[in-house]
Write a protein that holds these residues in place. Structure first.
Motif, short mmCIF file in Angstrom:
data_model
loop_
_atom_site.label_atom_id
_atom_site.label_comp_id
_atom_site.label_asym_id
_atom_site.label_seq_id
_atom_site.Cartn_x
_atom_site.Cartn_y
_atom_site.Cartn_z
N PRO A 81 -15.33 -108.01 48.47
CA PRO A 81 -14.08 -108.98 48.37
C PRO A 81 -13.17 -107.89 48.88
CG PRO A 81 -14.89 -108.99 45.67
CD PRO A 81 -15.92 -108.20 46.71
N ASP A 82 -11.62 -108.53 48.87
CA ASP A 82 -10.95 -107.36 48.85
C ASP A 82 -10.47 -107.00 47.18
OD1 ASP A 82 -10.72 -107.37 51.57
OD2 ASP A 82 -8.79 -109.04 52.17
N SER A 83 -10.48 -107.51 46.30
CA SER A 83 -10.30 -107.52 44.32
C SER A 83 -10.63 -106.13 45.21
CB SER A 83 -10.84 -108.47 44.00
OG SER A 83 -12.01 -108.99 44.38
N ILE A 84 -11.64 -105.61 45.32
CA ILE A 84 -12.53 -104.42 45.22
C ILE A 84 -11.66 -103.17 45.38
CG2 ILE A 84 -14.57 -103.08 45.44
CD1 ILE A 84 -14.75 -104.77 43.31
N VAL A 85 -10.87 -103.78 46.91
CA VAL A 85 -10.40 -102.18 47.92
C VAL A 85 -9.22 -102.39 46.71
CG1 VAL A 85 -8.43 -104.00 49.01
CG2 VAL A 85 -9.49 -100.80 49.81
N TYR A 127 -0.96 -99.11 48.59
CA TYR A 127 -2.50 -99.84 49.69
C TYR A 127 -2.61 -98.96 50.33
CZ TYR A 127 0.81 -104.47 49.60
OH TYR A 127 1.79 -105.65 49.11
N GLY A 128 -2.82 -97.38 49.69
CA GLY A 128 -3.92 -96.20 50.24
C GLY A 128 -3.80 -96.38 51.44
N GLU A 129 -4.44 -96.15 51.49
CA GLU A 129 -4.62 -95.80 53.64
C GLU A 129 -4.39 -97.45 54.46
OE1 GLU A 129 -7.52 -93.14 54.16
OE2 GLU A 129 -8.06 -94.32 53.31
N GLY A 130 -4.08 -98.50 54.11
CA GLY A 130 -4.05 -99.69 54.27
C GLY A 130 -1.92 -100.11 54.37
N SER A 131 -2.01 -101.39 53.91
CA SER A 131 0.06 -101.50 54.29
C SER A 131 0.14 -102.66 54.04
CB SER A 131 0.03 -101.66 55.92
OG SER A 131 -0.24 -102.45 56.50
N ALA A 132 1.34 -103.42 53.53
CA ALA A 132 1.66 -105.07 53.09
C ALA A 132 1.14 -105.31 54.41
CB ALA A 132 3.14 -104.85 52.81
N ALA A 133 1.34 -105.57 55.57
CA ALA A 133 0.63 -106.24 55.91
C ALA A 133 -0.95 -106.26 56.66
CB ALA A 133 0.44 -105.86 57.83
N ALA A 134 -1.90 -105.63 55.86
CA ALA A 134 -2.86 -105.29 55.69
C ALA A 134 -3.47 -104.34 54.64
CB ALA A 134 -3.03 -104.72 56.99
N PRO A 135 -3.68 -105.10 53.62
CA PRO A 135 -3.56 -104.88 52.69
C PRO A 135 -5.11 -104.75 52.25
CG PRO A 135 -3.21 -107.32 52.09
CD PRO A 135 -3.30 -107.06 53.30
N PHE A 137 -9.99 -104.42 53.13
CA PHE A 137 -10.64 -104.06 53.77
C PHE A 137 -10.64 -104.13 55.37
CE2 PHE A 137 -12.88 -103.85 49.54
CZ PHE A 137 -13.60 -102.33 49.74
N PRO A 138 -10.67 -102.76 56.07
CA PRO A 138 -10.35 -103.48 57.58
C PRO A 138 -12.08 -103.42 57.93
CG PRO A 138 -10.22 -100.82 56.98
CD PRO A 138 -10.27 -101.36 55.51
N ALA A 139 -12.50 -104.30 58.90
CA ALA A 139 -13.13 -104.26 59.45
C ALA A 139 -13.81 -103.33 60.48
CB ALA A 139 -12.46 -105.41 60.94
N MET A 140 -15.04 -103.76 59.87
CA MET A 140 -16.56 -102.45 60.22
C MET A 140 -16.33 -102.05 62.42
SD MET A 140 -16.59 -100.67 58.39
CE MET A 140 -17.84 -99.63 58.29
N PRO A 141 -16.21 -100.54 62.83
CA PRO A 141 -16.49 -101.21 64.42
C PRO A 141 -17.60 -101.74 64.49
CG PRO A 141 -16.11 -98.75 63.23
CD PRO A 141 -16.20 -99.36 61.99
N THR A 142 -17.48 -102.35 66.27
CA THR A 142 -18.65 -103.42 66.33
C THR A 142 -20.04 -102.72 66.09
OG1 THR A 142 -18.30 -103.03 68.50
CG2 THR A 142 -17.22 -104.78 67.74
#
Length: 324
Positions: free
Chosen positions: A246-250, A264-272, A274-279
């Motif tokens: 869950p996002d609480s872990i990141v 936000y580390g390598e993320g951002s306020a707009a995308a806080p 986990f990012p989607a993995m490559p397909t």
């Protein structure tokens, strides 16, 4: 042979079965981010229960020989590591105790300054500290691998030079390919690999060119170029797979207990989150895509076998035992 140099999944029977479907023989598993010694012991206990519950799928890894057992019995060997030195607190004596419990990797920093070294998010990198030099010496003695995946450049190069045994960057990519704070300069990669250390390529989207839209070909061409530049024998995969978390872990990974503010580390306020993995890499069943992709960009079968697991196997065999 397939060995993953780092995962931090939300572990379950489903994931353990996917490891078997993907032919994954061993995984270095993070069991501590910011935990204290006692909290880390509880995480060892949780894994002991999983080993009891799923003896047909996983086994505890302590030496490279356990990978041989896993392959012979159709299981995955689980090796433990920490992404932060918090489990040793301020007590060097806990290094040996944690190794005895089963730890085989420890990062000297996460993203911040620690008692041992400087993290890659700090403005000033003062290098390995006095305690850090002593802890590296003790890690060398017992066979606990120095991991500098989240450390700053000077600290990493100093660690590679100070350590009497090879160190590792278990999960990162070349900064020249994707200029993320966590990715590593040529100087850093050279220092680690020339000293016999290992560099594991990350599938975490913030470390990839075009992030979640990175293509398999781009990723595999990057590995091939890195092999040409630094030699293939010290390269492997360290997927940094955080499956089903869950996002609480990141948020826990980034902020721990050190701040009251959102980081936000390598993320951002707009995308806080986990990012989607490559397909082409969603879970452990997709390691075959990387293997085929490396062959498709012109790497030899022997080179691919090394990157997919053989190089990690050799590194485990040489570095998990104590010094005589």
């Amino acid at each position: 042979m397939r060995i993953d140099g780092l995962q931090y999944a939300n572990w379950s029977e489903t994931i353990f079965r996917q490891m078997r479907e993907g032919g994954v023989d061993a995984v270095h598993v993070t069991i501590a981010y910011h935990e204290t010694f006692r909290e880390t012991v509880l995480n060892f206990e949780r894994w002991n229960r999983w080993f009891e519950q799923y003896p047909d799928l996983i086994l505890k890894g302590l030496t490279a020989a356990d990978i041989d057992v896993a392959r012979e019995t159709g299981r995955t060997a689980i090796f433990f590591g920490f992404q932060n030195p918090s489990p040793i607190e301020d007590d060097i004596g806990l290094v040996e105790i944690l190794h005895t419990l089963g730890a085989r990797f420890m990062q000297l920093t996460y993203n911040n300054q620690s008692l041992l070294a400087t993290g890659c998010y700090e403005d000033e990198d003062t290098g390995i500290t006095r305690m850090g030099r002593q802890v590296i010496k003790e890690m060398n003695r017992v066979g606990l691998v120095v991991d500098m995946s989240h450390s700053a450049d000077r600290s990493t190069i100093e660690a590679a030079d100070i350590s009497e045994r090879p160190i590792a960057i278990t999960h990162a990519n070349p900064h020249a390919w994707q200029p993320a704070l966590r990715n590593k300069t040529d100087e850093v990669i050279r220092a680690v690999t020339q000293n016999g250390g290992m560099f594991g390529f990350s599938l975490y989207p913030h470390h990839l060119k075009n992030k979640s839209d990175c293509t398999l070909q781009d990723f595999c061409e990057m590995i091939a170029r890195t092999a040409d530049q630094f030699g293939v024998d010290h390269l492997g995969i360290g997927s940094d797979l955080c499956q089903d978390q869950p996002d609480s872990i990141v948020e826990w990974m980034r902020t721990g207990r050190w701040t009251k503010e959102i980081d936000y580390g390598e993320g951002s306020a707009a995308a806080p989150g986990f990012p989607a993995m490559p397909t082409w890499f969603q879970d452990n069943r997709d390691f075959g895509n990387i293997e085929q992709g490396l062959l498709d960009v012109g790497m030899s079968a022997d080179e691919v076998a090394g990157v997919m697991g053989g190089n990690w196997y050799r590194f485990f065999a040489e570095n998990f035992g104590g010094q005589e």
